[in-house]
Scaffold this motif. Sequence first.
Motif, PDB file in Angstrom:
ATOM      1  N   PRO A   1      33.978  57.821  22.161  1.00 22.55           N
ATOM      2  CA  PRO A   1      33.728  56.395  22.233  1.00 22.55           C
ATOM      3  C   PRO A   1      34.706  55.772  23.317  1.00 22.55           C
ATOM      4  CG  PRO A   1      34.067  57.019  20.159  1.00 22.55           C
ATOM      5  CD  PRO A   1      34.298  58.296  20.694  1.00 22.55           C
ATOM      6  N   ALA A   2      34.358  54.658  23.812  1.00 23.64           N
ATOM      7  CA  ALA A   2      35.092  53.764  24.706  1.00 23.64           C
ATOM      8  C   ALA A   2      34.881  52.410  24.619  1.00 23.64           C
ATOM      9  CB  ALA A   2      35.190  54.289  26.196  1.00 23.64           C
ATOM     10  N   PHE A   3      35.742  51.399  24.956  1.00 23.97           N
ATOM     11  CA  PHE A   3      35.659  49.957  24.902  1.00 23.97           C
ATOM     12  C   PHE A   3      36.107  49.415  26.447  1.00 23.97           C
ATOM     13  CE2 PHE A   3      35.472  51.299  20.620  1.00 23.97           C
ATOM     14  CZ  PHE A   3      34.881  50.425  19.860  1.00 23.97           C
ATOM     15  N   THR A   4      35.753  48.301  26.608  1.00 21.83           N
ATOM     16  CA  THR A   4      36.165  47.746  27.703  1.00 21.83           C
ATOM     17  C   THR A   4      36.074  46.182  27.443  1.00 21.83           C
ATOM     18  OG1 THR A   4      36.022  47.451  30.224  1.00 21.83           O
ATOM     19  CG2 THR A   4      34.057  47.367  29.030  1.00 21.83           C
ATOM     20  N   VAL A   5      36.393  45.232  28.389  1.00 26.80           N
ATOM     21  CA  VAL A   5      36.397  43.985  28.072  1.00 26.80           C
ATOM     22  C   VAL A   5      35.332  43.347  29.116  1.00 26.80           C
ATOM     23  CG1 VAL A   5      38.742  43.778  27.541  1.00 26.80           C
ATOM     24  CG2 VAL A   5      38.478  43.707  29.962  1.00 26.80           C
ATOM     25  N   PRO A   6      35.044  42.148  29.129  1.00 22.10           N
ATOM     26  CA  PRO A   6      34.105  41.529  30.258  1.00 22.10           C
ATOM     27  C   PRO A   6      34.629  41.718  31.716  1.00 22.10           C
ATOM     28  CG  PRO A   6      34.251  40.215  28.469  1.00 22.10           C
ATOM     29  CD  PRO A   6      35.117  41.086  28.126  1.00 22.10           C
ATOM     30  N   GLN A   7      33.951  42.452  32.252  1.00 18.83           N
ATOM     31  CA  GLN A   7      33.933  42.515  33.802  1.00 18.83           C
ATOM     32  C   GLN A   7      33.039  41.986  34.940  1.00 18.83           C
ATOM     33  OE1 GLN A   7      36.631  44.402  34.202  1.00 18.83           O
ATOM     34  NE2 GLN A   7      36.931  45.927  32.483  1.00 18.83           N
ATOM     35  N   LEU A   8      33.329  41.898  36.061  1.00 15.73           N
ATOM     36  CA  LEU A   8      32.436  41.517  37.047  1.00 15.73           C
ATOM     37  C   LEU A   8      31.677  42.839  37.254  1.00 15.73           C
ATOM     38  CD1 LEU A   8      35.223  40.204  39.807  1.00 15.73           C
ATOM     39  CD2 LEU A   8      33.774  38.960  38.299  1.00 15.73           C
ATOM     40  N   SER A   9      30.326  42.370  37.445  1.00 16.43           N
ATOM     41  CA  SER A   9      29.192  42.947  37.569  1.00 16.43           C
ATOM     42  C   SER A   9      29.332  44.331  38.187  1.00 16.43           C
ATOM     43  CB  SER A   9      27.981  42.429  38.164  1.00 16.43           C
ATOM     44  OG  SER A   9      27.957  41.819  39.309  1.00 16.43           O
ATOM     45  N   GLU A  10      30.230  44.473  39.429  1.00 14.34           N
ATOM     46  CA  GLU A  10      30.227  45.555  40.290  1.00 14.34           C
ATOM     47  C   GLU A  10      31.113  46.556  39.547  1.00 14.34           C
ATOM     48  OE1 GLU A  10      32.534  46.851  44.514  1.00 14.34           O
ATOM     49  OE2 GLU A  10      32.436  44.684  43.972  1.00 14.34           O
TER      50      GLU A  10
ATOM     51  N   ILE B   1      39.244  50.405  28.580  1.00 15.97           N
ATOM     52  CA  ILE B   1      39.519  49.954  29.960  1.00 15.97           C
ATOM     53  C   ILE B   1      39.910  48.525  29.968  1.00 15.97           C
ATOM     54  CG2 ILE B   1      38.388  49.683  32.276  1.00 15.97           C
ATOM     55  CD1 ILE B   1      38.839  52.622  31.428  1.00 15.97           C
ATOM     56  N   THR B   2      41.119  48.054  30.369  1.00 16.99           N
ATOM     57  CA  THR B   2      41.256  46.706  30.286  1.00 16.99           C
ATOM     58  C   THR B   2      40.485  46.051  31.550  1.00 16.99           C
ATOM     59  OG1 THR B   2      43.289  47.008  31.675  1.00 16.99           O
ATOM     60  CG2 THR B   2      43.297  47.226  29.295  1.00 16.99           C
ATOM     61  N   SER B   3      40.812  44.668  31.857  1.00 15.62           N
ATOM     62  CA  SER B   3      40.472  43.865  32.876  1.00 15.62           C
ATOM     63  C   SER B   3      40.646  44.640  34.449  1.00 15.62           C
ATOM     64  CB  SER B   3      40.945  42.601  33.008  1.00 15.62           C
ATOM     65  OG  SER B   3      40.839  41.881  31.927  1.00 15.62           O
ATOM     66  N   LEU B   4      39.718  44.852  35.405  1.00 16.70           N
ATOM     67  CA  LEU B   4      39.792  45.532  36.441  1.00 16.70           C
ATOM     68  C   LEU B   4      39.939  44.374  37.620  1.00 16.70           C
ATOM     69  CD1 LEU B   4      37.267  48.354  35.960  1.00 16.70           C
ATOM     70  CD2 LEU B   4      39.895  48.248  35.535  1.00 16.70           C
TER      71      LEU B   4
ATOM     72  N   ALA C   1      43.261  52.435  30.289  1.00 20.71           N
ATOM     73  CA  ALA C   1      43.362  52.177  31.658  1.00 20.71           C
ATOM     74  C   ALA C   1      43.042  50.693  31.926  1.00 20.71           C
ATOM     75  CB  ALA C   1      42.639  53.275  32.312  1.00 20.71           C
ATOM     76  N   GLY C   2      43.043  50.675  33.182  1.00 18.68           N
ATOM     77  CA  GLY C   2      42.691  49.352  33.659  1.00 18.68           C
ATOM     78  C   GLY C   2      43.764  48.787  34.711  1.00 18.68           C
ATOM     79  N   THR C   3      43.484  47.691  35.113  1.00 22.22           N
ATOM     80  CA  THR C   3      44.248  46.916  36.423  1.00 22.22           C
ATOM     81  C   THR C   3      45.473  45.918  35.679  1.00 22.22           C
ATOM     82  OG1 THR C   3      42.483  47.081  37.631  1.00 22.22           O
ATOM     83  CG2 THR C   3      44.387  45.842  38.455  1.00 22.22           C
ATOM     84  N   LYS C   4      44.779  45.326  34.928  1.00 15.76           N
ATOM     85  CA  LYS C   4      45.636  44.086  33.860  1.00 15.76           C
ATOM     86  C   LYS C   4      45.596  44.300  32.574  1.00 15.76           C
ATOM     87  CE  LYS C   4      43.517  40.541  35.447  1.00 15.76           C
ATOM     88  NZ  LYS C   4      42.406  41.457  36.166  1.00 15.76           N
ATOM     89  N   GLY C   5      46.624  44.212  31.943  1.00 15.02           N
ATOM     90  CA  GLY C   5      46.510  44.233  30.525  1.00 15.02           C
ATOM     91  C   GLY C   5      46.770  45.418  29.827  1.00 15.02           C
ATOM     92  N   LYS C   6      46.983  46.580  30.528  1.00 13.94           N
ATOM     93  CA  LYS C   6      47.181  47.849  29.732  1.00 13.94           C
ATOM     94  C   LYS C   6      48.114  47.812  28.822  1.00 13.94           C
ATOM     95  CE  LYS C   6      47.724  50.537  33.413  1.00 13.94           C
ATOM     96  NZ  LYS C   6      47.693  49.621  34.635  1.00 13.94           N
TER      97      LYS C   6
END
Length: 624
Positions: free
Chosen positions: A281-290, A250-253, A160-165
């Motif tokens: 397990p889950a992985f994400t990318v660097p996100q804004l703190s919120e 989870i890609t970039s949000l 899932a994610g906003t960009k890059g899925k």
Amino acid sequence: MHLMIVPTNTFLKCGAFGLSNFHEEENQFSIRPRRRFSCLATSLDNQGFTRNYKFHARTKSGSNLHRYSNLCGFGYSSMSSQVLENIGSSDVIRVYLQDVPLSSSYETAMDALSSLITRQKRGEQSNVAGKYGKLERMLMYLKILGLEEHVAGLRVIHVAGTKGKGSTCTFCEAILRESGFRTGLFTSPHLIDVRERFCIDGLEISEEKFLQHFWNSWNILKVDVAIIEVGLGGMRDSTNVIKEPVVCGITSLGMDHLDILGNTLGQIALHKAGIFKPQIPAFTVPQLSEAMEVLQERARELMVPLEVAVPLDSEKLGGIKISLSGDHQLINAGLAVSLCKCWLQRTGNWGKIFHNDSLESDMPEAFRRGLSIAYLSGRAEIVHDTFSKYYYSSIYENSENLIFYLDGAHSPESMDACAKWFSSVVKGNSKVSPLSSPSFIDLGNGYGEHIENKVEESNVISKQILLFNCMEVRDPHVLLPRLVNACSSSGVHFTKALFVPNMSRYNKVTSGTSIASHSSSSDLSWQFSLQRVWEKVIHGADVILDQSSMNCTVSLPPLEFLYEDSSHCEPADQHLACSAVMPSLPLTIKWLRDCVKENPSLRVQVLVTGSLHLVGDVLKLLRR
């Protein structure tokens, strides 16, 4: 062949697994109080309508209610007795074996898929009311079709994610395919043909398979790994019928689909985290703190081991370049690598494939190959127009002088990435070698001769043109300034902006070969609104357009419009020298080709962006 079913008094349209979002990500399927039964479904391995069947439904009174060719080859015997008991006794469905031409049945299948879309355009309220959300309906459909165990048996990477899925899923598929696994990939939306959504071993399924194995293809198209892209959000998305994926990503949000997911980054992140499953397990990318705080909190609640994937270091590729363009793809590629490593480890395949490599060692060769061959159409894609090479016989013909740069960016963050990519490749192209191409001179009476036409690079004038449209739920006051400012900061300035309507319709699924007919009465009011926003961005002040010109039939600008010097294109007498509203997309493509044909020293670099629908329509025209 003869088949009878007794459906309930409600009209069920069995939704397509992964097809709940034909042109944008959240179209609704329907449950309507009518006396007919129509069933359409697909999963990662149920990807076609069965060929050679005719569907016919009648009520007790015998009146015809619904008829489609070649829709149901589905084995109803697989329905559970409980489901059959709940179906009722009002209608009779008969399926007759009949030989129907393949092309005809595929177009009929597209009509059937279109009938599942219950809104005319994005952002509109669905005309179907009901107590079930699309995830609940999808679970019902899986039960009706007897696919619950099959879906549970898939070894899934869910993203899932906003960009890059789509990019992340595509990288994952290529990596695991190069590692020796049979892969199934689902992405959305499609650009040209609905079959793009379903790829087996890197290839989209054929029309024949789409039709032939719609209901009975599970064993034929069984895969080792299914990489599935979420359509919209995550929590309530129809792909969330997957209860035990192997790993989630989870890609970039960013701020997108605010009308559905919420108007804060935290609310959006909560929807995306809806694909998390207990202890998976889950992985994400660097996100804004919120966003990161919400993801981490949800992970703690479900005891999910959540890790942040490190963006890919290009030096680890051993000289191999990743196939998808743009610096942001290093982030997506890093996530894909982490997801694939985790999948290989949790399925017990890492040691079998990479005997002497540890998970922390240098990237395996199969991973590097996968990253170098992954392909996703309409994202940072460059297409050199070759139509004139076969259509025109001008001595000045040069297919290298009309280049399309296509990227389906439609959010503020993706617009930044698109602008950065376009500026980079355009500035790189300014150093290409002198142009040369063979041309043909017509000498009359059927005779002619080929000559070599050369244009010195010093005489070539490059013009950057924007070809733009976006859906009305998007905010052009945000998108267009982001695009202009990001390009300007890199020294790239658009000579002209062209605003066009899409060919494709939101509520209509078509085949890759069909071209929508142009209507001269098309409503272009949205395109004029986009033009006003553009002119304000360029000039810093509102521009008043002549209302009478907006209400009359729009014609193409003269070819000279593209050649005009727009360095001082202040609007005078309501004449806009920087932009134009175009009557249709096919006419716009032809107009651009004519401009290049008439001026051999002109190189036109067209950025197509703002909508994946627009990108798909342009690709369809260019590939005809």
